[in-house]
Motif scaffolding. Structure first.
Motif, short mmCIF file in Angstrom:
data_model
loop_
_atom_site.label_atom_id
_atom_site.label_comp_id
_atom_site.label_asym_id
_atom_site.label_seq_id
_atom_site.Cartn_x
_atom_site.Cartn_y
_atom_site.Cartn_z
N GLY A 67 25.00 71.53 -15.96
CA GLY A 67 25.76 72.57 -16.02
C GLY A 67 27.25 72.40 -15.43
N ALA A 68 27.30 71.38 -14.47
CA ALA A 68 28.40 71.10 -13.89
C ALA A 68 29.40 70.23 -14.76
CB ALA A 68 28.34 69.90 -12.63
N VAL A 69 28.80 69.50 -15.68
CA VAL A 69 29.34 68.95 -16.75
C VAL A 69 30.07 69.90 -17.51
CG1 VAL A 69 29.40 67.46 -18.70
CG2 VAL A 69 28.38 66.68 -16.61
N LEU A 70 29.20 70.80 -18.18
CA LEU A 70 29.73 71.89 -19.05
C LEU A 70 30.91 72.52 -18.37
CD1 LEU A 70 29.60 73.53 -21.54
CD2 LEU A 70 28.03 74.88 -20.20
N GLY A 71 30.87 72.85 -17.14
CA GLY A 71 31.83 73.66 -16.29
C GLY A 71 33.09 72.86 -15.99
N TRP A 72 33.09 71.48 -15.95
CA TRP A 72 34.23 70.85 -15.93
C TRP A 72 35.07 70.84 -17.10
CZ3 TRP A 72 35.83 67.58 -11.72
CH2 TRP A 72 36.85 66.92 -11.96
N PHE A 73 34.43 70.79 -18.21
CA PHE A 73 35.12 70.51 -19.33
C PHE A 73 35.58 72.10 -19.81
CE2 PHE A 73 33.25 66.60 -19.62
CZ PHE A 73 34.35 65.81 -19.78
N MET A 74 34.94 72.97 -19.26
CA MET A 74 35.27 74.54 -19.65
C MET A 74 35.48 75.38 -18.62
SD MET A 74 32.81 75.21 -22.97
CE MET A 74 33.13 76.67 -23.34
N PRO A 75 36.35 75.31 -17.72
CA PRO A 75 36.41 75.71 -16.63
C PRO A 75 36.75 77.43 -16.55
CG PRO A 75 38.64 74.73 -17.12
CD PRO A 75 37.37 74.29 -17.99
N ILE A 76 37.06 77.85 -18.03
CA ILE A 76 37.13 79.25 -18.03
C ILE A 76 35.63 80.20 -17.81
CG2 ILE A 76 36.36 79.24 -20.33
CD1 ILE A 76 38.38 81.55 -21.06
N LEU A 77 34.68 79.22 -17.66
CA LEU A 77 33.14 79.72 -17.46
C LEU A 77 32.95 79.91 -15.95
CD1 LEU A 77 31.18 77.68 -20.03
CD2 LEU A 77 31.91 80.26 -20.25
N ILE A 120 39.25 72.70 -11.66
CA ILE A 120 40.52 73.38 -11.25
C ILE A 120 41.14 72.94 -10.15
CG2 ILE A 120 41.48 75.63 -10.58
CD1 ILE A 120 39.67 77.00 -12.29
N PHE A 121 40.38 72.45 -9.06
CA PHE A 121 40.98 71.81 -7.92
C PHE A 121 41.35 70.59 -8.36
CE2 PHE A 121 39.22 75.33 -5.47
CZ PHE A 121 40.03 75.34 -4.36
N ASN A 122 40.74 69.88 -9.18
CA ASN A 122 41.02 68.23 -9.32
C ASN A 122 42.37 68.13 -10.02
OD1 ASN A 122 39.66 65.66 -8.75
ND2 ASN A 122 40.30 65.40 -11.06
N ALA A 123 42.43 69.35 -10.91
CA ALA A 123 43.71 69.19 -11.88
C ALA A 123 44.99 69.52 -10.72
CB ALA A 123 43.69 70.38 -12.87
N GLN A 124 44.86 70.13 -9.69
CA GLN A 124 46.07 70.41 -8.85
C GLN A 124 45.99 69.17 -7.89
OE1 GLN A 124 45.06 74.24 -7.19
NE2 GLN A 124 46.17 75.45 -8.75
N TYR A 125 44.99 68.80 -7.20
CA TYR A 125 44.94 67.75 -6.30
C TYR A 125 43.98 66.52 -6.95
CZ TYR A 125 45.98 72.01 -4.00
OH TYR A 125 46.77 73.46 -3.38
#
Length: 267
Positions: A67-77, A120-125
């Motif tokens: 589920g974490a892998v899915l959320g990583w590539f689809m942060p809209i979820l 989302i956090f990793n994209a910023q930091y």
């Protein structure tokens, strides 16, 4: 943050545990006439062991990772997964009997939320997720060592204080989330500075430190809850509830560490 509710379910399990009872004269005679070798206990009557909790916790995180892998590539979820996870978490916490399916469903949904928010956090930091994961593992190892060597234990009064503190923080978090939903922005604690012992720091850092301390103490409460469950020989099915409680606490701890690190990375 629903661990106090989970403890109530474990108390129900302790009451249902294999407590020794005073046998009657007929039962004593029947026990005397039986062969010395005790037959294997049916699966439904097995008592909980530490291995049971460890295995169930591993299964939960094995479900969480995809589920974490899915959320990583689809942060809209991330947002819908958080809302669904909140509902599932409350259902599991209030249930007197653990439900394996609901617990695993919660793990999968929370995985989507964690993957999305981490992305989302990793994209910023850049690299903050690795730092948060390592910090979470370090805190877990430290609190387990302190508990294992009896450096820290939760008394009855301390447990009540922790439940009140966690409940208060949960209310604060929900109010902050509701404020964000209806106004389009959470209460910005980054721009509010306070002075403690001559040190000036953002209010968000103070709140984050308090939250990490509460989550760390909740880990100790989880360890103690598991120890009590094994000691009182509660049914094996309650190992799912212990695994659920550990998972909730570790997710909470990771999120708070991730948020706290973001304050320092921004500065």
């Amino acid at each position: 943050m629903s661990n106090p509710l989970v403890r109530r379910g474990l108390e129900q399990g302790i009451k249902a545990g294999n407590q020794p009872a005073t046998p009657s004269a007929e039962e004593l005679n029947s026990m005397y006439m039986q062969p010395s070798a005790e037959p294997r206990r049916p699966v439904d009557e097995r008592v909980m062991t530490y291995d049971d909790v460890l295995i169930k916790t591993g299964i939960c995180f094995a479900v969480l990772l995809p589920g974490a892998v899915l959320g990583w590539f689809m942060p809209i979820l991330a947002l819908p997964a958080m809302l669904v996870g909140l509902v599932l978490g409350l259902i599991n916490a209030f249930k007197r009997e653990p439900n394996k399916g609901l617990i695993l469903l919660y793990a999968g949904v929370q995985g989507v939320f964690l993957g999305g928010i981490s992305g989302i956090f990793n994209a910023q930091y850049q690299g903050i997720v690795v730092q948060a994961v390592l910090a979470t593992l370090c805190v877990f190892g430290l609190m387990f060592a302190l508990f294992r060597f009896r450096v820290i234990r939760m008394s009855g009064k301390m447990m009540k204080f922790l439940m009140l503190a966690v409940g208060g923080y949960a209310i604060f978090a929900l109010v902050n989330f509701g404020f964000a939903m209806f106004t389009g922005g959470a209460m910005n604690a980054r721009n509010v500075e306070i002075t403690i012992m001559g040190m000036t720091m953002p209010l968000g850092v103070v709140i984050g430190i308090v939250a990490v301390v509460l989550a760390s103490l909740t880990l100790v409460a989880d360890f103690q809850m598991i120890e009590e469950g094994v000691k009182h020989r509660i049914p094996e099915k309650y190992s799912w509830m212990c695994a659920f409680s550990l998972m909730v606490t570790l997710i909470w701890l990771y999120i708070e560490i991730l948020r706290l690190l973001s304050y320092f990375r921004q500065n």
